[in-house]
Design an enzyme around this catalytic site. Structure first.
Site, short mmCIF file in Angstrom:
data_model
loop_
_atom_site.label_atom_id
_atom_site.label_comp_id
_atom_site.label_asym_id
_atom_site.label_seq_id
_atom_site.Cartn_x
_atom_site.Cartn_y
_atom_site.Cartn_z
CB CYS A 152 -0.91 0.04 1.22
SG CYS A 152 -2.10 -1.31 1.34
CG LEU A 153 3.31 1.88 3.34
CD1 LEU A 153 4.43 1.43 4.28
CD2 LEU A 153 2.62 3.12 3.89
#
Length: 409
Positions: A397-398
């Site tokens: 996600c990052l």
């Protein structure tokens, strides 16, 4: 420079990440629900953890770009501030009395300061004494009220933009709290010299249209390779959005197959990558109690106009194996009881970022899943995510990969 993502697990070359800044410091008990966070994060510790994550990526040969820096650099490009005045500082957002004054501020503010406010938000007191206008909005707001709300979800760079092969989707976001992220992403990818000069092919979303229900987020997009893409349909990405992306990919001629997967409509499965991620050329880490009977559909490209043939699949992973040209897909479901699985799922136990085939980054706290993957031949590079993970996002996600190699088969 050429930007392209050919797979989920090929050697990762370049990514964009966002180091938490002013916006995370402005997350409070009063606004965290509205801003899609379950809690108030310790911003200083989150920055430390993010710095360590970025260092881990660099240690493995990945070139790391910071979104805030790219945004500041883009703002100094010709036309960028005019774009911002047209799309952000409008009379419909701030009222007609403020529009011209905010446009003037946009044109003269130092780029780094402006970028910080575009992500971190603007309080009324931030511009106190700078603007003298008979604005009903300014009179109505208290000094500590937001004139422009913060965007703490910029932390999750995977979602607002996603490369698929040589194309880029700048995604129309599902939740109001995230929709302004698209303006910032368009600034970067349309105006930053590295991307503007690179001739990036735009697939979907790089426009000012009302996309209505056709929302799409990068956490649902998996470039599984072999001219195929898998896309989740659930809380954030809709069938309409998936179809828009599929048609754009088919018109581009870089994709022959799109596999659309229906997800459980629960917050813990907000994106495909909260339910499963690809961890090797033939393997997926999958939430152990994800229903085996998940519905999925295959869209087959018919021609250059974006048309396709649609069929519902009897099972998901045999179709994936066929598309990838492997005998079977290893579906790695950690042997763990339901309560343990739920805890690790809440902490993004299946959200891995691949650095290379069979080498992935994951949160160290998900010990059972990490040990199981190691037993299955997957090397897990652990990182600390005590604060980052509380934002409900893992290493995948990052990151927004902008260059990743194909996988040799």
């Amino acid at each position: 420079m050429s930007f392209h993502v050919e797979s989920e697990v090929g050697v990762l070359k370049q990514v964009i990440v966002h180091r938490p800044g002013l916006e995370l410091s402005r997350l409070t008990p009063a606004n965290h629900d509205e801003l899609l966070f379950d809690d108030v994060l310790w911003s200083e510790r989150a920055r430390q953890e993010h710095d360590a994550f970025a260092a881990t990526l660099r240690e493995h040969g990945v070139l790391v770009h910071h979104f805030g820096e790219l945004l500041a650099e883009a703002l100094d490009a010709p036309g960028a501030r005019g774009f911002l005045a047209c799309h952000l500082t409008t009379r419909f957002r701030f009222g007609p009395a403020l529009e011209r004054h905010l446009d003037d501020l946009v044109r003269v503010a130092p780029a780094a300061t402006l970028a910080s406010y575009l992500i971190g938000g603007v309080l009324k007191r931030d511009i106190a004494g700078v603007i003298d206008a008979p604005s009903l909005l300014l009179e109505y707001l208290h000094d500590d009220d937001f004139l422009l709300t913060p965007l703490p979800n910029h932390l999750f760079q995977r979602d607002n933009a996603a490369f698929a092969y040589d194309g880029l989707s700048i995604n129309p976001m599902a939740k109001p709290a995230r929709r302004r992220e698209t303006i910032n992403s368009r600034l970067v990818f349309d105006f930053h010299p590295a991307f503007a000069a690179g001739g990036v092919r735009k697939l979907y979303g790089d426009d000012s249209l009302d996309h209505d229900r056709a929302t799409l987020e990068g956490g649902d997009i998996a470039v599984i390779g072999n001219r195929a893409v898998m896309v989740g349909m659930g809380e954030r990405s809709t069938p309409q959005g998936v179809e828009m992306l599929a048609r754009a990919l088919f018109r581009a001629g870089t994709v022959d197959t799109v596999i659309a997967v229906e997800l459980p409509r629960e917050r813990s499965f907000m994106h495909l990558d909260t339910a499963m991620t690809m961890v090797d050329r033939d393997a997926f880490s999958v939430f152990p109690y994800l229903p085996h009977e998940l519905r999925s559909f295959t869209l087959h490209r018919l021609g250059a106009d974006g048309e396709y043939k649609l069929e519902e699949n009897k099972e998901l992973f045999p179709v994936v194996a066929d598309v990838l040209g492997v005998e079977r897909v290893r579906v790695l479901r950690t042997p763990i009881d339901r309560s343990g699985a739920a805890r690790e799922q809440w902490n993004d136990g299946n959200n891995f970022l691949a650095l290379a085939p069979g080498v992935v980054v994951g949160y160290e706290r998900n010990t059972t899943t990490n040990r199981y993957l190691a037993d299955e031949g997957i090397q897990v590079v652990p990182i600390v995510g005590e604060e980052l993970g509380r934002g409900r996002g893992g290493p995948r996600c990052l990151t927004c990969p902008i260059e990743r190699e194909a996988v040799a088969r």
